[in-house]
Enzyme design. Structure first.
Site, PDB file in Angstrom:
ATOM      1  N   SER A   1       0.853  -1.137  -0.119  1.00 22.60           N
ATOM      2  CA  SER A   1      -0.064   0.089  -0.093  1.00 22.60           C
ATOM      3  C   SER A   1       0.899   1.128   0.195  1.00 22.60           C
ATOM      4  O   SER A   1       2.008   1.095   0.447  1.00 22.60           O
ATOM      5  CB  SER A   1      -0.856   0.016   1.290  1.00 22.60           C
ATOM      6  OG  SER A   1      -1.440   1.355   1.305  1.00 22.60           O
TER       7      SER A   1
ATOM      8  N   TYR B   1      -2.541  -1.492  10.413  1.00 24.71           N
ATOM      9  CA  TYR B   1      -2.565  -1.608   8.787  1.00 24.71           C
ATOM     10  C   TYR B   1      -0.826  -1.010   8.352  1.00 24.71           C
ATOM     11  O   TYR B   1      -0.242  -1.845   7.720  1.00 24.71           O
ATOM     12  CB  TYR B   1      -3.714  -0.707   8.285  1.00 24.71           C
ATOM     13  CG  TYR B   1      -3.607  -0.928   6.387  1.00 24.71           C
ATOM     14  CD1 TYR B   1      -3.986  -2.005   5.958  1.00 24.71           C
ATOM     15  CD2 TYR B   1      -3.537   0.202   5.733  1.00 24.71           C
ATOM     16  CE1 TYR B   1      -4.039  -2.215   4.751  1.00 24.71           C
ATOM     17  CE2 TYR B   1      -3.474   0.157   4.562  1.00 24.71           C
ATOM     18  CZ  TYR B   1      -3.891  -0.986   3.832  1.00 24.71           C
ATOM     19  OH  TYR B   1      -4.100  -1.239   2.596  1.00 24.71           O
TER      20      TYR B   1
END
Ligand code: BGC
Length: 259
Positions: A147, A160
């Site tokens: 990401s 995350y």
């Protein structure tokens, strides 16, 4: 047009939806056979739809249910895949999830859920894949769907970000460790892509507008923006690349300006 992944066998984790789904279908269009891992019974209908799409393109597709937060299920996933297909040339570590919470409110169970799939699951899926590739001595490619948040802070999503930061360092380490075995590893770091992981955001007009204001290309990404790069990283065009992250984020990461 020459198929860039002709007769390659690719395993895509979390391939029943979102970015994974699009990568699986795009790989099939480039001549690959697919193994799609899906997490639970609930995802089976979506996985079956992807399988039908792949077969329509004239390629084989096997579905395997495995929850990647379990090491024994990961082991089973790789064993079943090899039993079905004989080998795996390309691993796409796509499965992932996120949970929103302020740092002081993150529960152990939410931390474990995110970390166990996004980092630990990815880590051990890669290990099981590498053991197989080394045993059978075939060149192999690993593609991690990381990401933009392997670099960029994302307040309220710290578990995350910690996981994606771990994926970044894993990619760099393994590039060195796996190179002598003909195995390359690279990551794709998507920004805001229109997929189910973003459902809450997509339904909130104010949040969506403020996010779009941060994206120089002024739109959300589509899964196909990511799968094109995945094909490149899975194909021989990227043979001299390893340990690298390719950002597919419309310019989000490096957006800074003063009025
Ligand atoms: C996250 C999304 C987020 C995007 C851009 C992705 O990694 O999954 O929730 O909108 O990054 O911030």
């Amino acid at each position: 047009m020459v198929a860039r992944l002709k007769d390659k066998i690719a395993l895509v984790t979390g391939g029943s939806q979102g970015i994974g789904r699009d990568i699986a279908l795009t790989f099939a269009g480039e001549g690959a056979d697919l193994v799609i891992d899906y997490r639970s019974e609930r995802d089976l209908p979506m996985a079956e739809e992807v399988k039908a799409g792949i077969e329509k393109l004239g390629r084989r597709c096997f579905l395997v249910q495995a929850d990647l937060s379990s090491l024994s299920e990961i082991d089973q996933l790789i064993k079943t895949t090899v039993a079905d297909t004989g080998r795996i040339d390309i691993l796409v570590n796509n499965a992932g999830l996120e949970k929103r919470a302020s740092f002081w409110d993150i529960t152990e169970s939410d931390f474990d859920l995110v970390f166990n799939v996004d980092l630990k699951g990815l880590f051990f899926t890669t290990q099981a894949f590498v053991r197989e590739a080394m045993k059978q001595k075939y060149p192999a490619k690993i593609i991690n769907i990381s990401s933009v948040h392997e670099e960029l802070p994302f307040p309220h999503f710290t578990a995350y970000c910690v996981s994606k930061g771990g994926v970044k360092m894993m990619t760099r380490n393994l590039a060195i460790e796996l190179a002598p075995y003909g195995i390359t590893i690279n990551s794709i770091a998507p920004g805001a892509i229109e997929t189910p992981i973003n459902k809450a955001l997509l339904n909130d007009k104010a949040k969506l507008e403020s996010l779009l204001a941060n994206i120089p290309l002024a739109r959300l990404g589509q899964p196909k923006d990511v799968s094109g790069v995945a094909v490149f990283l899975a194909s021989s065009d990227s043979d001299y690349m390893t340990g690298t992250t390719v950002f597919v984020d419309g310019g989000l990461l490096w957006n800074y300006q003063e009025q």
